[in-house]
Design a protein around this motif. Structure first.
Motif, short mmCIF file in Angstrom:
data_model
loop_
_atom_site.label_atom_id
_atom_site.label_comp_id
_atom_site.label_asym_id
_atom_site.label_seq_id
_atom_site.Cartn_x
_atom_site.Cartn_y
_atom_site.Cartn_z
N VAL A 25 -5.07 -11.75 5.06
CA VAL A 25 -6.17 -11.59 4.10
C VAL A 25 -7.45 -12.13 4.73
N ALA A 26 -8.24 -11.25 5.30
CA ALA A 26 -9.45 -11.65 6.02
C ALA A 26 -10.73 -11.38 5.22
N THR A 27 -10.62 -10.57 4.18
CA THR A 27 -11.77 -10.23 3.34
C THR A 27 -11.31 -10.16 1.89
N PRO A 28 -12.23 -10.25 0.92
CA PRO A 28 -11.84 -10.10 -0.48
C PRO A 28 -11.12 -8.78 -0.75
N HIS A 29 -11.51 -7.73 -0.04
CA HIS A 29 -10.88 -6.42 -0.24
C HIS A 29 -9.38 -6.46 0.06
N GLN A 30 -8.96 -7.41 0.91
CA GLN A 30 -7.56 -7.49 1.32
C GLN A 30 -6.72 -8.41 0.43
N ILE A 31 -7.33 -9.00 -0.59
CA ILE A 31 -6.53 -9.80 -1.54
C ILE A 31 -5.54 -8.86 -2.21
N PRO A 32 -4.24 -9.21 -2.20
CA PRO A 32 -3.23 -8.31 -2.78
C PRO A 32 -3.53 -7.96 -4.24
N PRO A 33 -3.27 -6.73 -4.64
CA PRO A 33 -3.56 -6.28 -6.01
C PRO A 33 -2.90 -7.13 -7.09
N ALA A 34 -1.80 -7.80 -6.75
CA ALA A 34 -1.10 -8.63 -7.74
C ALA A 34 -2.01 -9.73 -8.29
N PHE A 35 -3.03 -10.15 -7.53
CA PHE A 35 -3.90 -11.24 -7.96
C PHE A 35 -5.10 -10.76 -8.78
N LEU A 36 -5.24 -9.46 -8.96
CA LEU A 36 -6.38 -8.92 -9.70
C LEU A 36 -6.24 -9.22 -11.19
N LEU A 37 -7.23 -9.92 -11.76
CA LEU A 37 -7.23 -10.23 -13.19
C LEU A 37 -7.99 -9.18 -14.00
N GLY A 38 -8.95 -8.55 -13.36
CA GLY A 38 -9.72 -7.54 -14.07
C GLY A 38 -10.76 -6.93 -13.17
N ARG A 39 -11.16 -5.74 -13.50
CA ARG A 39 -12.18 -5.04 -12.70
C ARG A 39 -13.04 -4.20 -13.63
N GLU A 40 -14.34 -4.22 -13.37
CA GLU A 40 -15.26 -3.34 -14.10
C GLU A 40 -16.35 -2.89 -13.15
N GLY A 41 -16.33 -1.64 -12.80
CA GLY A 41 -17.32 -1.11 -11.87
C GLY A 41 -17.26 -1.84 -10.54
N ARG A 42 -18.38 -2.42 -10.14
CA ARG A 42 -18.48 -3.12 -8.85
C ARG A 42 -17.88 -4.52 -8.90
N TYR A 43 -17.51 -4.99 -10.08
CA TYR A 43 -17.09 -6.38 -10.26
C TYR A 43 -15.57 -6.50 -10.35
N SER A 44 -15.05 -7.54 -9.70
CA SER A 44 -13.61 -7.81 -9.82
C SER A 44 -13.37 -9.31 -9.93
N ALA A 45 -12.34 -9.70 -10.69
CA ALA A 45 -11.95 -11.10 -10.86
C ALA A 45 -10.53 -11.26 -10.33
N HIS A 46 -10.29 -12.32 -9.57
CA HIS A 46 -9.00 -12.52 -8.91
C HIS A 46 -8.47 -13.92 -9.20
N TYR A 47 -7.19 -14.01 -9.47
CA TYR A 47 -6.58 -15.29 -9.85
C TYR A 47 -6.69 -16.33 -8.73
#
Length: 265
Positions: A25-47
């Protein structure tokens, strides 16, 4: 004493953290999808495993949101604690403290708090012990508890969180829950965008307005001149054009008056 939220998300993520390959995991884009708490448009929240709350904290230091580097540091520490067989409370406590106010920012922060008398209000010799013997008196938080990325870059406060429904919901779901557990604490915003967010929470009835300490210079090294002037270590005549001495004087006077009022309550 400290306790996690009743609905601890860590229960859901424990094994995912344990098996996470952080090296991949070298960039935010590579954070595994399992950690995604929510997404709206350009914004994402990760656990991030930041549920731990010092329930007797009397000072809450509020940053904007953990960045990607802090996400990795917290995950690395959580993995280390899990491998050592630590219980959930210890894992969450250690993960939240990983990297908090390390380096040059800490002595600046301590000096600023001591300059307005927070140590006297707490009944300790200096706020330096908040990072040692008196660590139970301080809670280091982000008004957006879980990392927010905009186009896979750290959210830096623009646009203001109070104008964005997704960000407001994140504040109310996580930070407001934490703040309600600490109704008698002092809230210290780190930056203008956090100040606006705390004022909005005061309007929402989550935090008492008189408990928000507005006006302290950010203690980062990049803000060294403002910090030095606030602390009386630099003369006004020696300030560069980018530093507004009158504004800092007014902020210092207001903070000293606010602390004086707190002593009478």
């Amino acid at each position: 004493m400290r306790h996690p939220m009743p609905d601890v998300l860590f229960n859901r993520y424990r094994e995912t953290i344990r098996s996470l390959d952080l090296a991949a995991v070298a960039t935010p884009h590579q954070i595994p999808p399992a950690f995604l708490l929510g997404r709206e448009g350009r914004y994402s929240a990760h656990y991030i495993p930041f549920e731990s709350v010092h329930e007797h904290a009397r000072v809450v230091v509020v940053g904007i949101t953990p960045g990607f580097a802090q996400w990795k540091n917290a995950m690395r520490e959580a993995q280390r604690q899990l491998a050592a067989g630590s219980d959930d409370d210890a894992v969450l406590h250690a993960a939240r403290l990983a990297g908090a106010f390390s380096g040059a920012i800490r002595p600046n922060f301590v000096a600023l708090l001591d300059a307005i008398g927070v140590q006297h209000w707490l009944g300790i010799a200096s706020c330096a012990t908040l990072f040692d013997a008196d660590a139970g008196l301080v809670q280091v938080s982000g008004i957006l508890r879980h990392p927010i990325f905009v186009d896979d870059k750290n959210y830096s406060g623009s646009p203001p969180m109070t104008r964005h429904a997704f960000l407001r919901e994140q504040v109310l779901r996580y930070f407001a829950h934490e703040a309600r557990q600490l109704p008698n604490a002092l809230y210290i915003p780190m930056g203008a965008s956090v100040s606006l967010g705390l004022d909005w929470l005061a309007e929402e009835g989550v935090i008492r307005r008189e408990r928000i300490l507005h006006g302290l210079p950010h203690p980062s090294g990049a803000n060294a001149e403002r910090v030095a002037y606030f602390l009386g270590k630099k003369e006004r005549s020696a300030l560069s054009a980018k530093t507004n001495g009158a504004q800092i004087d007014a902020a210092r006077a207001a903070l000293l008056a606010q602390m004086g009022q707190l002593f009478t309550r």
